[in-house]
Design a protein around this motif. Structure first.
Motif, short mmCIF file in Angstrom:
data_model
loop_
_atom_site.label_atom_id
_atom_site.label_comp_id
_atom_site.label_asym_id
_atom_site.label_seq_id
_atom_site.Cartn_x
_atom_site.Cartn_y
_atom_site.Cartn_z
N GLU B 74 -7.66 -15.87 -1.70
CA GLU B 74 -7.41 -15.33 -3.03
C GLU B 74 -8.61 -15.54 -3.95
N ARG B 75 -9.29 -16.65 -3.75
CA ARG B 75 -10.40 -16.98 -4.63
C ARG B 75 -11.63 -16.14 -4.32
N THR B 76 -11.85 -15.87 -3.04
CA THR B 76 -13.16 -15.33 -2.67
C THR B 76 -13.15 -13.87 -2.22
N MET B 77 -12.04 -13.37 -1.72
CA MET B 77 -12.09 -12.02 -1.17
C MET B 77 -12.00 -10.98 -2.28
N ARG B 78 -13.01 -10.10 -2.31
CA ARG B 78 -13.04 -9.05 -3.34
C ARG B 78 -12.88 -7.70 -2.67
N ARG B 79 -12.07 -6.87 -3.28
CA ARG B 79 -11.83 -5.55 -2.70
C ARG B 79 -13.00 -4.62 -2.98
N PRO B 80 -13.51 -3.98 -1.93
CA PRO B 80 -14.59 -3.02 -2.16
C PRO B 80 -14.02 -1.75 -2.79
N GLU B 81 -14.89 -1.09 -3.56
CA GLU B 81 -14.38 0.16 -4.15
C GLU B 81 -14.14 1.19 -3.06
N PRO B 82 -13.11 2.00 -3.21
CA PRO B 82 -12.78 2.96 -2.16
C PRO B 82 -13.80 4.09 -2.12
N SER B 83 -14.55 4.14 -1.04
CA SER B 83 -15.52 5.21 -0.89
C SER B 83 -15.77 5.39 0.58
N GLY B 84 -16.19 6.57 0.98
CA GLY B 84 -16.51 6.79 2.39
C GLY B 84 -15.35 7.40 3.14
N THR B 85 -15.62 7.67 4.40
CA THR B 85 -14.61 8.27 5.25
C THR B 85 -13.55 7.23 5.59
N PRO B 86 -12.42 7.69 6.11
CA PRO B 86 -11.40 6.73 6.59
C PRO B 86 -11.99 5.76 7.60
N ARG B 87 -12.82 6.26 8.48
CA ARG B 87 -13.47 5.39 9.45
C ARG B 87 -14.25 4.28 8.75
N GLU B 88 -15.02 4.65 7.74
CA GLU B 88 -15.80 3.64 7.04
C GLU B 88 -14.91 2.67 6.27
N GLN B 89 -13.80 3.17 5.80
CA GLN B 89 -12.85 2.29 5.11
C GLN B 89 -12.32 1.22 6.05
N THR B 90 -11.94 1.64 7.23
CA THR B 90 -11.45 0.69 8.23
C THR B 90 -12.52 -0.34 8.56
N ILE B 91 -13.73 0.14 8.78
CA ILE B 91 -14.81 -0.77 9.14
C ILE B 91 -15.11 -1.74 8.02
N ALA B 92 -15.12 -1.24 6.79
CA ALA B 92 -15.44 -2.11 5.66
C ALA B 92 -14.38 -3.19 5.49
N ALA B 93 -13.12 -2.82 5.67
CA ALA B 93 -12.05 -3.81 5.50
C ALA B 93 -12.13 -4.88 6.59
N ALA B 94 -12.36 -4.45 7.82
CA ALA B 94 -12.46 -5.42 8.91
C ALA B 94 -13.66 -6.33 8.69
N ALA B 95 -14.76 -5.75 8.25
CA ALA B 95 -15.95 -6.56 8.02
C ALA B 95 -15.71 -7.56 6.90
N ALA B 96 -14.93 -7.18 5.91
CA ALA B 96 -14.64 -8.11 4.81
C ALA B 96 -13.85 -9.32 5.33
N ILE B 97 -12.87 -9.06 6.17
CA ILE B 97 -12.12 -10.16 6.77
C ILE B 97 -13.07 -11.03 7.59
N HIS B 98 -13.89 -10.40 8.37
CA HIS B 98 -14.83 -11.13 9.21
C HIS B 98 -15.74 -12.02 8.38
N ASP B 99 -16.28 -11.47 7.32
CA ASP B 99 -17.20 -12.26 6.51
C ASP B 99 -16.51 -13.44 5.86
N ALA B 100 -15.30 -13.21 5.40
CA ALA B 100 -14.57 -14.31 4.77
C ALA B 100 -14.34 -15.44 5.78
N LEU B 101 -14.00 -15.07 7.00
CA LEU B 101 -13.74 -16.11 8.00
C LEU B 101 -15.02 -16.77 8.47
N ARG B 102 -16.10 -16.01 8.51
CA ARG B 102 -17.35 -16.60 8.95
C ARG B 102 -17.77 -17.73 8.02
N ASP B 103 -17.49 -17.58 6.74
CA ASP B 103 -17.87 -18.61 5.79
C ASP B 103 -16.83 -19.73 5.72
#
Lengths: 231, 231
Positions: B74-103
């Motif tokens: 809740e403290r650190t995850m920020r929602r990216p603005e919606p832009s790009g194709t559905p494919r890019e949306q999926t990738i961006a969301a997964a990458a956000a989860i990944h980055d949060a867990l990596r840290d």
DNA sequence: GCTACTTTTTATACATGTACAAAAATCAAG
DNA sequence: CTTGATTTTTGTACATGTATAAAAAGTAGC
């Protein structure tokens, strides 16, 4: 590491137990009582020694388990006959690794540590990499592709093994159930609409579907000049 | 579960510590000393109580860590603005989860247990599923696709976190190094030829490449009628 | 036999999560 | 005030992996 190059008797207190004895006893305990009953104290009792004596023959419990896993792989993993496209070869090899690990749930958490598998399993790694190269990837791309497959495979094993563990040991309702029944359809419309089907869908074993998708993506993303003949 | 629906005083011995106090103290310990210093005894000392008293406010250590993880998300995850194709949306969301867990390396082994993430992170799950559906998958296929992405992501996090741990705590040469220097080129030609490059290649962070391949494979394997417009 | 050295075994100790049971502190009823 | 019910806290105990140091059991040289 006793070096038997010279048959001359070595100095020092003679060992009462051997590394092979320890491994064999460990194998017996796992086979007869399950992996979670394998403790260093029980193992010491099995070989008629003390817990700390084991540490002169294995580095720690993890190394012992890795040795047991090597043995298990050597005993059970059978190489499929070479047939099919390179793509199918890669998929078959990955699936073989997956199946072996699925039947050996205590191995999952081990392999998160050491990133490679037993010497026996290396043949399957070779098949994966070879299939990817023959599909048009460069060797470097093929190694990265193998890594992706390995991440996917181990993640699947780890998560489903943990879920099964949870169900057998603790019948309390999972957090997922509680959260999914109270989803806000305005905020999360897709999930809210899927809420009642979610549990059933995520309970399916869809390893192969995901694996096929991943391999296809690896091949088409990075290799344009795929060799789709049988070689 | 104290039900404060009626403001009337509840019977029983009055609590000296509260669930929130416990969680807050846990957060403090993790922040100041690291996650591996968080033990039930230290936590009890921090709130001025005894270890077993904590168990009236959290089910076990794992639940406590999950609560801390919720807070962290809740403290650190920020929602990216919606832009790009559905494919890019999926990738961006997964990458956000990944980055949060990596840290947040202590979180990895937690999530192998409970298969879903914090309420905050559910928004990202929604984005992944939505992107897959808008790419042409059925809702069921999209959930399976999300699962595949989740396996891949958690596998990557778990393995790289464990590898990093290993390096910092134990400088002994890994089994991989020993095995790879003695490969038989006749038996395993691909691996033998790659042996000296293997360590370097597997040390790279190739999460995004694999993720793209996986998402592409999911979309083209199972959805023919992909919506590639921006919606 | 004695001493030095090496290797293996043993004994002791600690930190950890948590099960179990007893005790303490409150409220309501008599 | 006593009794019971309820909730929280506390104390004790166990199983685990393994660090550390001491002891034991052998060989080689004297």
């Amino acid at each position: 590491m006793p070096t038997p190059s010279t048959p001359r008797k070595s100095p020092g207190r003679p060992p009462r137990i051997s590394r092979e004895e320890v491994i064999e006893a460990g194998r017996r305990i796992v086979a007869e009582q399950g992996a979670d009953r394998l403790t260093m104290r029980r193992l010491a009792a099995e070989v008629g020694s003390t817990p700390m004596a084991l540490y002169h023959h294995v580095r720690d419990k993890e190394e012992l388990l890795l040795l047991l896993l090597d043995e298990y792989a050597e005993r059970t993993m059978r190489r499929p006959e070479p047939s099919g496209t390179p793509r199918e070869q890669t998929i078959a090899a990955a699936a073989a690794i997956h199946d072996a690990l699925r039947d050996c749930p205590w191995a999952a958490e081990l392999l998160t540590a050491d990133d490679l598998m037993s010497p026996t399993a290396l043949w399957f790694v070779e098949q994966i990499v070879d299939g990817l190269i023959r599909s048009g990837l460069t060797p470097e791309q093929a190694v990265r592709g193998y890594r992706a497959i390995w991440y996917y495979t181990l993640g699947q094993i780890t998560i489903t093994a943990a879920a099964a563990n949870r169900r057998t040991r603790d019948p309390r309702p999972t957090r997922r159930a509680q959260i999914f029944t109270a989803l806000d359809p305005a905020e999360l419309p897709r999930l809210a609409r899927l809420a009642d089907r979610w549990a059933a869908i995520t309970a399916e074993d869809t390893y192969l579907d995901g694996l096929r998708a991943l391999v296809d993506g690896l091949i088409t993303d990075q290799g344009g000049n795929a060799d789709r003949s049988l070689g």
